[in-house]
Design a protein around this motif. Structure first.
Motif, mmCIF file in Angstrom:
data_model
loop_
_atom_site.group_PDB
_atom_site.id
_atom_site.type_symbol
_atom_site.label_atom_id
_atom_site.label_comp_id
_atom_site.label_asym_id
_atom_site.label_seq_id
_atom_site.Cartn_x
_atom_site.Cartn_y
_atom_site.Cartn_z
ATOM 1 N N ARG A 275 0.732 -1.083 0.064
ATOM 2 C CA ARG A 275 -0.177 0.048 -0.046
ATOM 3 C C ARG A 275 0.891 1.289 -0.001
ATOM 4 N NH1 ARG A 275 -3.198 -2.867 3.889
ATOM 5 N NH2 ARG A 275 -5.199 -3.916 3.052
ATOM 6 N N ALA A 276 1.907 1.083 0.773
ATOM 7 C CA ALA A 276 2.688 2.290 0.710
ATOM 8 C C ALA A 276 3.872 2.351 -0.469
ATOM 9 C CB ALA A 276 3.683 2.084 1.910
ATOM 10 N N SER A 277 4.038 1.539 -1.264
ATOM 11 C CA SER A 277 4.960 1.401 -2.339
ATOM 12 C C SER A 277 4.699 2.261 -3.432
ATOM 13 C CB SER A 277 5.257 0.035 -2.797
ATOM 14 O OG SER A 277 6.269 -0.060 -3.554
ATOM 15 N N GLY A 278 5.707 2.959 -4.055
ATOM 16 C CA GLY A 278 5.417 3.727 -5.248
ATOM 17 C C GLY A 278 6.018 2.833 -6.549
ATOM 18 N N ALA A 279 6.478 1.572 -6.376
ATOM 19 C CA ALA A 279 7.186 0.947 -7.483
ATOM 20 C C ALA A 279 6.083 0.490 -8.547
ATOM 21 C CB ALA A 279 7.797 -0.308 -6.803
ATOM 22 N N ARG A 280 6.810 0.156 -9.663
ATOM 23 C CA ARG A 280 6.033 -0.270 -10.773
ATOM 24 C C ARG A 280 6.044 -1.732 -10.732
ATOM 25 N NH1 ARG A 280 7.568 -1.988 -15.794
ATOM 26 N NH2 ARG A 280 9.690 -1.463 -15.406
ATOM 27 N N GLU A 281 7.190 -2.422 -10.337
ATOM 28 C CA GLU A 281 7.080 -3.813 -10.240
ATOM 29 C C GLU A 281 7.724 -4.244 -8.825
ATOM 30 O OE1 GLU A 281 7.947 -5.765 -14.557
ATOM 31 O OE2 GLU A 281 9.827 -4.939 -13.319
ATOM 32 N N VAL A 282 7.186 -5.544 -8.148
ATOM 33 C CA VAL A 282 7.457 -5.888 -6.787
ATOM 34 C C VAL A 282 7.895 -7.579 -7.164
ATOM 35 C CG1 VAL A 282 7.081 -6.399 -4.562
ATOM 36 C CG2 VAL A 282 6.499 -4.097 -5.698
ATOM 37 N N LEU A 283 9.028 -7.860 -6.877
ATOM 38 C CA LEU A 283 9.282 -9.096 -6.901
ATOM 39 C C LEU A 283 8.919 -9.733 -5.566
ATOM 40 C CD1 LEU A 283 12.773 -9.295 -8.803
ATOM 41 C CD2 LEU A 283 10.508 -9.382 -9.417
ATOM 42 N N VAL A 284 8.190 -11.070 -5.371
ATOM 43 C CA VAL A 284 7.765 -11.429 -4.330
ATOM 44 C C VAL A 284 8.278 -12.900 -3.790
ATOM 45 C CG1 VAL A 284 5.699 -11.814 -2.869
ATOM 46 C CG2 VAL A 284 5.455 -9.951 -4.190
ATOM 47 N N ALA A 285 8.917 -13.043 -2.701
ATOM 48 C CA ALA A 285 9.395 -14.229 -2.175
ATOM 49 C C ALA A 285 8.557 -14.714 -1.192
ATOM 50 C CB ALA A 285 11.196 -14.127 -2.224
#
Length: 361
Positions: A275-285
């Protein structure tokens, strides 16, 4: 006792409880293929019937973040296991239907001893919880009689009963830091979370049990490095149970990924970070079921699993048919011996008393 899970709590209804069969036109479709309950599709008719039966049984449905999307979407509450157990304790309903694995339903029963707790398939176990038994812990304690035992919430009730303080992945560092630095700590059962705790606290008197979640352990550093290289600029959300947690920190240290883009997080922490991220992509492990909640929390972000095969077969035993069966038949009821439950409850309450109850596993 289930040979698939290793747990020993019984599931037969107690004498005098209100558990009984409810009528449902969909019940005749339920099949068991020897592994999971099948035969029912999660369509609009199923969803309406689940809601009707839950109301008739005075039940609240809880679903873990790793469940299939249909189960998450029909649940009254979705989250990590400890947060859901605390929801269960506060719920007005007399029946808790816990869509997760067995130790989670046990924890809900520990915190809600006067409520009926059902798990849609009692064979849904956990490789991490099964990596240490109460007997093994008792022997380990006997070898280190002056140590403080810290157990991850991903453990059975019997193990929690022998534990001094429980922890979650988000508060494990705080829990260990609250202990006298001269006291030896026995940390269990997850070796990767234990390594994270040792790294963050700098304590060399933390002994770590060599247990693991087979799903998280299989998310390795090579996979993470390859994904990070293919998606420059992506943030990394890494669960500390993962085999790649150390690699994630190494990538940050070496400058391959900016340090502020690497986040070691619990499942609950991942939702907050999304919710707080402004990233375009996030890799989830972490386990792939988590992607569903992350996409709901931040639909503008492209969430990509580091390992798209990281699916827990136990979590996926909670099928639409299994949930329907639980509500129709009042199955499978989870019991924890009162003496065990009281001791286990103490270890959870001592965790909360340190001031950071955590956001779960």
């Amino acid at each position: 006792m289930s040979t698939a899970t290793g747990h020993s709590t019984t599931v037969a209804p107690r004498p005098g409880t209100a558990i009984g069969r409810l009528d449902s036109p969909l019940a005749e479709k339920i099949r068991h293929d020897g592994a999971v309950y099948t035969g029912v599709e999660p369509d609009a008719e199923w969803a309406a019937e689940i809601r009707r039966l839950a109301a008739e049984r005075d039940a609240v449905i809880l679903a873990h973040n790793y469940e299939i999307p249909a189960i998450q979407d029909i649940a009254h509450h979705v989250g990590d296991s400890l947060a859901l157990s605390r929801v269960a304790a506060a719920a007005e309903q007399s029946t808790i239907v816990f869509c997760g694995v067995h130790f989670m339903a046990e924890t809900a029963k520990i915190l809600s001893p006067d409520k009926t707790v059902l798990i849609p398939d009692e064979a849904a176990g956990c490789s991490l919880a099964d990596s240490i038994t109460a007997e093994q812990l008792a022997e380990w304690k006997s070898e280190h009689p002056d140590s403080v035992v810290v157990s991850y919430v991903n453990t059975t009730a019997a193990v929690k009963a022998l534990t001094d303080i429980c922890c979650t992945s988000s508060n494990a560092v705080d829990v260990v830091a609250s202990i006298d630095p001269d006291r030896e700590v026995l940390f269990l059962p997850d070796q990767f979370l234990g390594a994270h705790v040792r790294r963050k606290t700098g304590r060399d008197n933390v002994l770590v049990w060599a247990g693991e979640c087979h799903v998280h352990a299989a998310i390795n550093g090579d996979q993470l490095t390859a994904k990070a290289g293919a998606h420059p600029g992506a943030e990394l959300f890494v669960h500390p149970e993962c085999g790649c947690a150390t690699s994630a920190l190494h990538l940050a240290t070496e400058g391959a990924v900016p340090a502020d883009q690497v986040k070691i997080l619990s499942t609950g922490g991942m939702v907050d970070a999304a919710r707080a991220s402004g990233a375009r992509e996030v890799l989830v492990a972490t386990e792939v079921g988590m992607i569903h909640q992350l996409r709901k929390a931040a639909p503008e972000i492209d969430f990509l699993p580091v390992n798209d095969q990281a699916s827990c077969p136990y979590m996926k035993m909670i099928t639409p048919a299994a949930l329907l069966r639980a509500l129709v038949e009042g199955a499978d009821e989870v019991h924890v011996d009162p003496v065990t439950a009281e001791a286990a409850r103490g270890s959870v309450e001592r965790m909360i008393a340190i001031g950071n109850p955590g956001s779960g596993e």
